[in-house]
Motif scaffolding. Structure first.
Motif, PDB file in Angstrom:
ATOM      1  N   ASP A   1      -1.852  14.873  -6.156  1.00 52.13           N
ATOM      2  CA  ASP A   1      -2.965  15.716  -6.582  1.00 52.13           C
ATOM      3  C   ASP A   1      -3.730  16.123  -5.336  1.00 52.13           C
ATOM      4  OD1 ASP A   1      -4.199  12.623  -7.798  1.00 52.13           O
ATOM      5  OD2 ASP A   1      -4.650  13.520  -5.864  1.00 52.13           O
ATOM      6  N   GLY A   2      -4.927  16.653  -5.504  1.00 54.57           N
ATOM      7  CA  GLY A   2      -5.644  17.168  -4.350  1.00 54.57           C
ATOM      8  C   GLY A   2      -6.283  16.126  -3.475  1.00 54.57           C
ATOM      9  N   SER A   3      -6.210  14.848  -3.900  1.00 57.22           N
ATOM     10  CA  SER A   3      -6.926  13.860  -3.105  1.00 57.22           C
ATOM     11  C   SER A   3      -6.063  12.693  -2.650  1.00 57.22           C
ATOM     12  CB  SER A   3      -8.133  13.335  -3.881  1.00 57.22           C
ATOM     13  OG  SER A   3      -7.715  12.734  -5.093  1.00 57.22           O
ATOM     14  N   ASN A   4      -5.056  12.303  -3.417  1.00 56.75           N
ATOM     15  CA  ASN A   4      -4.285  11.115  -3.073  1.00 56.75           C
ATOM     16  C   ASN A   4      -3.072  11.432  -2.221  1.00 56.75           C
ATOM     17  OD1 ASN A   4      -5.425   8.685  -4.697  1.00 56.75           O
ATOM     18  ND2 ASN A   4      -5.439  10.385  -6.141  1.00 56.75           N
ATOM     19  N   PHE A   5      -2.692  10.464  -1.405  1.00 55.47           N
ATOM     20  CA  PHE A   5      -1.484  10.554  -0.572  1.00 55.47           C
ATOM     21  C   PHE A   5      -0.830   9.190  -0.672  1.00 55.47           C
ATOM     22  CE2 PHE A   5       1.373  11.883   2.506  1.00 55.47           C
ATOM     23  CZ  PHE A   5       1.305  11.185   3.698  1.00 55.47           C
ATOM     24  N   THR A   6       0.404   9.153  -1.179  1.00 55.81           N
ATOM     25  CA  THR A   6       1.035   7.861  -1.456  1.00 55.81           C
ATOM     26  C   THR A   6       2.278   7.636  -0.619  1.00 55.81           C
ATOM     27  OG1 THR A   6       2.372   8.764  -3.256  1.00 55.81           O
ATOM     28  CG2 THR A   6       0.206   7.899  -3.838  1.00 55.81           C
ATOM     29  N   LEU A   7       2.543   6.359  -0.354  1.00 58.98           N
ATOM     30  CA  LEU A   7       3.777   5.917   0.288  1.00 58.98           C
ATOM     31  C   LEU A   7       4.494   5.013  -0.694  1.00 58.98           C
ATOM     32  CD1 LEU A   7       5.577   5.585   2.898  1.00 58.98           C
ATOM     33  CD2 LEU A   7       4.200   3.551   3.393  1.00 58.98           C
ATOM     34  N   LYS A   8       5.736   5.345  -1.011  1.00 53.76           N
ATOM     35  CA  LYS A   8       6.533   4.538  -1.924  1.00 53.76           C
ATOM     36  C   LYS A   8       7.671   3.898  -1.157  1.00 53.76           C
ATOM     37  CE  LYS A   8       7.899   6.213  -5.976  1.00 53.76           C
ATOM     38  NZ  LYS A   8       8.744   6.954  -6.974  1.00 53.76           N
ATOM     39  N   ILE A   9       7.846   2.609  -1.395  1.00 51.82           N
ATOM     40  CA  ILE A   9       9.018   1.900  -0.888  1.00 51.82           C
ATOM     41  C   ILE A   9       9.833   1.515  -2.117  1.00 51.82           C
ATOM     42  CG2 ILE A   9       9.901   0.080   0.608  1.00 51.82           C
ATOM     43  CD1 ILE A   9       7.100  -0.182   1.804  1.00 51.82           C
ATOM     44  N   ARG A  10      11.057   2.037  -2.191  1.00 51.18           N
ATOM     45  CA  ARG A  10      11.832   1.909  -3.445  1.00 51.18           C
ATOM     46  C   ARG A  10      12.304   0.492  -3.716  1.00 51.18           C
ATOM     47  NH1 ARG A  10      12.418   7.398  -3.699  1.00 51.18           N
ATOM     48  NH2 ARG A  10      13.269   7.954  -1.691  1.00 51.18           N
ATOM     49  N   SER A  11      12.853  -0.145  -2.744  1.00 48.05           N
ATOM     50  CA  SER A  11      13.421  -1.485  -2.912  1.00 48.05           C
ATOM     51  C   SER A  11      13.025  -2.293  -1.688  1.00 48.05           C
ATOM     52  CB  SER A  11      14.938  -1.403  -3.052  1.00 48.05           C
ATOM     53  OG  SER A  11      15.500  -2.686  -3.155  1.00 48.05           O
ATOM     54  N   THR A  12      11.934  -3.040  -1.820  1.00 49.49           N
ATOM     55  CA  THR A  12      11.356  -3.683  -0.640  1.00 49.49           C
ATOM     56  C   THR A  12      12.262  -4.774  -0.071  1.00 49.49           C
ATOM     57  OG1 THR A  12      10.115  -5.082  -2.175  1.00 49.49           O
ATOM     58  CG2 THR A  12       8.956  -3.215  -1.187  1.00 49.49           C
ATOM     59  N   LYS A  13      12.198  -4.894   1.258  1.00 53.44           N
ATOM     60  CA  LYS A  13      12.914  -5.936   1.981  1.00 53.44           C
ATOM     61  C   LYS A  13      11.888  -6.848   2.645  1.00 53.44           C
ATOM     62  CE  LYS A  13      15.297  -2.877   4.479  1.00 53.44           C
ATOM     63  NZ  LYS A  13      15.232  -1.534   3.876  1.00 53.44           N
ATOM     64  N   LEU A  14      12.335  -8.032   3.026  1.00 55.18           N
ATOM     65  CA  LEU A  14      11.424  -8.974   3.691  1.00 55.18           C
ATOM     66  C   LEU A  14      10.787  -8.344   4.928  1.00 55.18           C
ATOM     67  CD1 LEU A  14      13.497 -12.291   3.513  1.00 55.18           C
ATOM     68  CD2 LEU A  14      11.556 -11.629   2.081  1.00 55.18           C
ATOM     69  N   GLU A  15      11.594  -7.580   5.659  1.00 57.39           N
ATOM     70  CA  GLU A  15      11.109  -6.985   6.907  1.00 57.39           C
ATOM     71  C   GLU A  15      10.126  -5.827   6.700  1.00 57.39           C
ATOM     72  OE1 GLU A  15      14.285  -7.510   6.043  1.00 57.39           O
ATOM     73  OE2 GLU A  15      15.586  -5.821   6.603  1.00 57.39           O
ATOM     74  N   ASP A  16       9.889  -5.458   5.439  1.00 56.13           N
ATOM     75  CA  ASP A  16       8.862  -4.449   5.159  1.00 56.13           C
ATOM     76  C   ASP A  16       7.461  -5.051   5.160  1.00 56.13           C
ATOM     77  OD1 ASP A  16      11.026  -2.853   2.748  1.00 56.13           O
ATOM     78  OD2 ASP A  16      10.704  -2.355   4.865  1.00 56.13           O
ATOM     79  N   SER A  17       7.376  -6.367   5.237  1.00 50.36           N
ATOM     80  CA  SER A  17       6.066  -7.021   5.285  1.00 50.36           C
ATOM     81  C   SER A  17       5.333  -6.578   6.534  1.00 50.36           C
ATOM     82  CB  SER A  17       6.227  -8.541   5.293  1.00 50.36           C
ATOM     83  OG  SER A  17       6.782  -8.990   4.079  1.00 50.36           O
ATOM     84  N   ALA A  18       4.162  -5.989   6.332  1.00 51.76           N
ATOM     85  CA  ALA A  18       3.398  -5.431   7.455  1.00 51.76           C
ATOM     86  C   ALA A  18       2.075  -4.918   6.909  1.00 51.76           C
ATOM     87  CB  ALA A  18       4.153  -4.277   8.123  1.00 51.76           C
ATOM     88  N   MET A  19       1.222  -4.483   7.837  1.00 49.01           N
ATOM     89  CA  MET A  19       0.015  -3.753   7.454  1.00 49.01           C
ATOM     90  C   MET A  19       0.371  -2.276   7.513  1.00 49.01           C
ATOM     91  SD  MET A  19      -3.222  -4.079   6.668  1.00 49.01           S
ATOM     92  CE  MET A  19      -4.296  -5.274   7.470  1.00 49.01           C
ATOM     93  N   TYR A  20       0.080  -1.551   6.469  1.00 47.92           N
ATOM     94  CA  TYR A  20       0.368  -0.123   6.420  1.00 47.92           C
ATOM     95  C   TYR A  20      -0.949   0.643   6.495  1.00 47.92           C
ATOM     96  CZ  TYR A  20       5.184  -1.184   5.301  1.00 47.92           C
ATOM     97  OH  TYR A  20       6.483  -1.640   5.383  1.00 47.92           O
ATOM     98  N   PHE A  21      -1.029   1.501   7.495  1.00 48.29           N
ATOM     99  CA  PHE A  21      -2.226   2.311   7.689  1.00 48.29           C
ATOM    100  C   PHE A  21      -1.934   3.761   7.339  1.00 48.29           C
ATOM    101  CE2 PHE A  21      -5.070  -0.668   9.596  1.00 48.29           C
ATOM    102  CZ  PHE A  21      -4.310  -1.513  10.388  1.00 48.29           C
ATOM    103  N   CYS A  22      -2.837   4.341   6.583  1.00 47.11           N
ATOM    104  CA  CYS A  22      -2.853   5.772   6.341  1.00 47.11           C
ATOM    105  C   CYS A  22      -3.841   6.387   7.320  1.00 47.11           C
ATOM    106  CB  CYS A  22      -3.290   6.038   4.902  1.00 47.11           C
ATOM    107  SG  CYS A  22      -3.576   7.743   4.472  1.00 47.11           S
ATOM    108  N   ALA A  23      -3.573   7.607   7.760  1.00 46.85           N
ATOM    109  CA  ALA A  23      -4.503   8.308   8.645  1.00 46.85           C
ATOM    110  C   ALA A  23      -4.524   9.781   8.266  1.00 46.85           C
ATOM    111  CB  ALA A  23      -4.111   8.139  10.109  1.00 46.85           C
ATOM    112  N   SER A  24      -5.598  10.443   8.638  1.00 46.45           N
ATOM    113  CA  SER A  24      -5.662  11.886   8.416  1.00 46.45           C
ATOM    114  C   SER A  24      -6.363  12.545   9.586  1.00 46.45           C
ATOM    115  CB  SER A  24      -6.375  12.213   7.097  1.00 46.45           C
ATOM    116  OG  SER A  24      -7.756  11.926   7.148  1.00 46.45           O
ATOM    117  N   SER A  25      -6.045  13.825   9.768  1.00 48.19           N
ATOM    118  CA  SER A  25      -6.705  14.594  10.828  1.00 48.19           C
ATOM    119  C   SER A  25      -6.943  16.015  10.346  1.00 48.19           C
ATOM    120  CB  SER A  25      -5.881  14.586  12.121  1.00 48.19           C
ATOM    121  OG  SER A  25      -4.650  15.263  11.952  1.00 48.19           O
ATOM    122  N   ALA A  26      -7.936  16.646  11.003  1.00 46.34           N
ATOM    123  CA  ALA A  26      -8.281  18.009  10.598  1.00 46.34           C
ATOM    124  C   ALA A  26      -7.243  19.005  11.079  1.00 46.34           C
ATOM    125  CB  ALA A  26      -9.663  18.365  11.127  1.00 46.34           C
ATOM    126  N   GLY A  27      -6.629  18.691  12.242  1.00 47.14           N
ATOM    127  CA  GLY A  27      -5.638  19.594  12.800  1.00 47.14           C
ATOM    128  C   GLY A  27      -4.387  18.817  13.135  1.00 47.14           C
TER     129      GLY A  27
END
Lengths: 115, 112
Positions: free
Chosen positions: A71-97
């Motif tokens: 939609d106009g506000s959300n931005f999602t990251l999907k991991i379909r079938s998680t693995k042990l090595e996917d354990s981490a901190m996930y950061f979203c970021a945005s910029s004007a340009g």
């Protein structure tokens, strides 16, 4: 001051399960990013998104990953079938340009733990 | 592709002294070099950045220098204070890329 927000702050999941990490970028920003940071390591670029499509992606961003702006506000990251090595901190970021010459503002992160 | 090296991995300085963190990059097309500070468990926050058309930039106790010929840039913190303790990351990007390529980080410890 507007900020990038992310939910949940912590997600625990079983290996093989699908997870969706959610982000609300700053409202007038046009460029969106996902990064990850494995505990104690450097921040790694995953993907950038502009105009409803992926602009760039790294080698980490394989077929198990996808992004969406449902939609106009959300931005999602999907991991379909998680693995042990996917354990981490996930950061979203945005910029004007574009990434160059424009500050990327980071969200507080989602800590993903895959058991 | 771009590769960013950062040194040292840990830096311990006496409160009031200066701290210098150095980074090198490999892609001569890189033209934007931000520095982020990350406190434990928190998001990275931009503290200063420099563009390739500038050799030095200063903001109060923080300064960044860029040597395009040698492809290295440095963060200088003067009169260090306890609240400067954090992990500092350098990064680089180019006009053709959207992504930031990050260094491995420097843990800065300010000793009282």
């Amino acid at each position: 001051e507007p900020e990038v927000t992310q939910t949940p702050s912590h997600q625990v999941t079983q290996m093989g399960q699908e997870v969706i990490l959610r982000c609300v970028p700053i409202s007038n920003h046009l460029y969106f990013y996902w990064y990850r940071q494995i505990l104690g390591q450097k921040v790694e670029f995953l993907v950038s998104f502009y105009n409803n499509e992926i602009s760039e992606k790294s080698e980490i961003f394989d077929d198990q990953f996808s992004v969406e702006r449902p939609d106009g506000s959300n931005f999602t990251l999907k991991i379909r079938s998680t693995k042990l090595e996917d354990s981490a901190m996930y950061f979203c970021a945005s910029s004007a340009g574009t990434g160059s010459y424009n500050e990327q503002f980071f969200g507080p992160g989602t800590r993903l733990t895959v058991l | 592709g771009e590769n960013v090296e950062q040194h040292p991995s840990t830096l311990s300085v006496q409160e009031g002294d200066s701290a210098v963190i150095k980074c090198t990059y490999s892609d001569s097309a890189s033209n934007y070099f931000p520095w982020y500070k990350q406190e434990l468990g928190k998001r990275p926050q931009l503290i200063i950045d420099i563009r390739s058309n500038v050799g030095e930039k200063k903001d109060q106790r923080i300064a960044v220098t860029l040597n395009k010929t040698a492809k290295h840039f440095s963060l200088h913190i003067t009169e260090t204070q306890p609240e400067d303790s954090a992990v500092y990351f350098c990064a680089a990007s180019s006009r053709s890329n959207y992504q930031l390529i990050w260094g491995a980080g420097t843990k800065l410890i300010i000793k009282p």
